[in-house]
Enzyme design. Structure first.
Site, PDB file in Angstrom:
ATOM      1  N   THR A 193      14.642 -24.413 -53.440  1.00 39.54           N
ATOM      2  CA  THR A 193      12.890 -24.653 -53.447  1.00 39.54           C
ATOM      3  C   THR A 193      13.314 -24.305 -51.254  1.00 39.54           C
ATOM      4  O   THR A 193      12.259 -23.180 -51.084  1.00 39.54           O
ATOM      5  CB  THR A 193      12.694 -25.936 -52.557  1.00 39.54           C
ATOM      6  OG1 THR A 193      12.610 -26.380 -53.847  1.00 39.54           O
ATOM      7  CG2 THR A 193      11.236 -25.992 -51.863  1.00 39.54           C
ATOM      8  N   GLY A 229      -3.965 -15.632 -25.265  1.00 36.28           N
ATOM      9  CA  GLY A 229      -4.157 -15.657 -27.114  1.00 36.28           C
ATOM     10  C   GLY A 229      -4.577 -16.476 -27.767  1.00 36.28           C
ATOM     11  O   GLY A 229      -4.736 -17.156 -26.977  1.00 36.28           O
ATOM     12  N   GLY A 243     -11.210  -7.470 -30.460  1.00 39.01           N
ATOM     13  CA  GLY A 243     -10.442  -8.056 -29.246  1.00 39.01           C
ATOM     14  C   GLY A 243     -10.247  -7.386 -28.669  1.00 39.01           C
ATOM     15  O   GLY A 243      -9.484  -6.644 -28.369  1.00 39.01           O
ATOM     16  N   VAL A 278      -0.028 -15.169 -21.600  1.00 39.94           N
ATOM     17  CA  VAL A 278       1.230 -14.654 -21.518  1.00 39.94           C
ATOM     18  C   VAL A 278       0.728 -14.715 -19.938  1.00 39.94           C
ATOM     19  O   VAL A 278      -0.401 -13.666 -19.284  1.00 39.94           O
ATOM     20  CB  VAL A 278       1.112 -12.755 -21.687  1.00 39.94           C
ATOM     21  CG1 VAL A 278       3.021 -12.757 -21.059  1.00 39.94           C
ATOM     22  CG2 VAL A 278       2.053 -13.987 -22.527  1.00 39.94           C
ATOM     23  N   ASP A 288      -7.352  -8.338 -26.431  1.00 37.85           N
ATOM     24  CA  ASP A 288      -6.100  -7.606 -26.692  1.00 37.85           C
ATOM     25  C   ASP A 288      -5.776  -6.520 -27.553  1.00 37.85           C
ATOM     26  O   ASP A 288      -4.571  -5.526 -27.316  1.00 37.85           O
ATOM     27  CB  ASP A 288      -5.275  -8.810 -26.923  1.00 37.85           C
ATOM     28  CG  ASP A 288      -5.677  -9.907 -28.748  1.00 37.85           C
ATOM     29  OD1 ASP A 288      -6.498  -8.841 -29.447  1.00 37.85           O
ATOM     30  OD2 ASP A 288      -4.873  -9.894 -29.105  1.00 37.85           O
ATOM     31  N   THR A 314      -1.362 -14.401 -33.020  1.00 35.01           N
ATOM     32  CA  THR A 314      -1.317 -15.586 -34.162  1.00 35.01           C
ATOM     33  C   THR A 314      -1.977 -15.002 -35.814  1.00 35.01           C
ATOM     34  O   THR A 314      -1.788 -14.996 -36.788  1.00 35.01           O
ATOM     35  CB  THR A 314      -2.985 -16.580 -33.584  1.00 35.01           C
ATOM     36  OG1 THR A 314      -2.099 -17.135 -32.499  1.00 35.01           O
ATOM     37  CG2 THR A 314      -2.965 -17.433 -34.842  1.00 35.01           C
TER      38      THR A 314
END
Length: 258
Positions: free
Chosen positions: A187, A8, A108, A13, A110, A133
């Site tokens: 914040t 990826g 893709g 992996v 995947d 991602t």
């Protein structure tokens, strides 16, 4: 055993699969410059730690969305395991499903591998959400046809953009806010609310729109490292299947072998 490799954008992996069962898995940061020799040193040490010799690897199959990483992974297979790697989407590997897209080759690997595994595991119309991602939402109909989907920025990518484009916002961990209020009092609290609950809203909103458009009962399958984090605070997932891509690669290899 089969060595299934999912390359990826963030991680590669590696998984040892025997008769459809994952015996071991490891991951390393994706670096297109990493050589086959570097992969081999790292992987052989991990094989030894799991009590395996490299001779247990009898076949290799690769799915990648990083074209520059493919050559060195193929060299790894041939030089160190003595086999020619099969590559998802490259003959003789055939997807075995209809890809109902305007440009099928642009999808893709995947995403299609996930579709194969999901359809094999579940009946009916399916939506797969892969937290990588990018966060992808993929639709497979009850016949096993891949219909397309949605590509959204991954939560880490969103946080990186927020912090990188502002002068004073700090980097925070991606986790559910401890305060149930959606009004951040600091914040950091405001960032936690925006990143986490904002992403939950994205997931729920897009799934609702997909279900409305499909118009039939839909099962939602989540995969990827952050799936369990969001599962704690939304009921949108029907199943969490962390190894969906590796399962799909194993099925793809078995189909090609037959």
């Amino acid at each position: 055993m089969l060595l299934a490799i999912d390359a990826g954008n963030t991680n590669v992996v590696f998984a040892l699969v025997e008769d459809g069962t994952i015996r071991a898995r490891w991951r390393i940061a994706t670096d297109a410059r990493r050589t086959a020799d570097e992969y081999a040193v790292w992987l052989h040490q991990l094989l030894a730690l799991e009590g395996h010799d490299r001779s247990v690897v009898e076949a290799v199959i690769i799915a990648t969305v990083v074209p520059r990483a493919l050559h060195n992974l193929e060299v790894l297979a041939s030089k160190y395991f003595g086999v020619d790697a099969l590559v998802a989407g490259v003959p003789p590997v055939d997807w075995g499903i209809e890809i109902d897209m305007v440009e099928p080759r642009s999808v893709g690997a995947d995403r299609l591998v996930n579709a194969i595994a999901a359809h094999a595991n579940h009946e009916g119309d399916l939506v797969m959400i892969d937290f990588g991602t990018a966060t992808t939402f993929d639709v497979v109909d009850y016949r096993g046809s891949y219909k397309g989907g949605i590509i959204a920025p991954g939560i880490n990518l969103s946080l990186d953009a927020l912090v990188g484009a502002t002068a004073k916002l700090p980097r925070i961990a991606i986790e559910a806010p401890t305060n149930k209020s959606v009004i951040g009092r600091t914040t950091e609290e405001g960032m936690h609310v925006g990143i986490y609950w904002g992403y939950v809203a994205l997931i729920e909103g897009l799934v609702a729109r997909l279900k409305a458009e499909i118009g039939r009962p839909v099962k939602v399958i989540a995969t990827g490292g952050l799936a369990t984090l969001f599962d704690k605070h939304t009921s949108v997932f029907d199943f969490i299947e962390g190894d969906l891509t590796i399962q799909g690669l194993s099925l793809l290899y078995d189909r090609t072998k037959r």
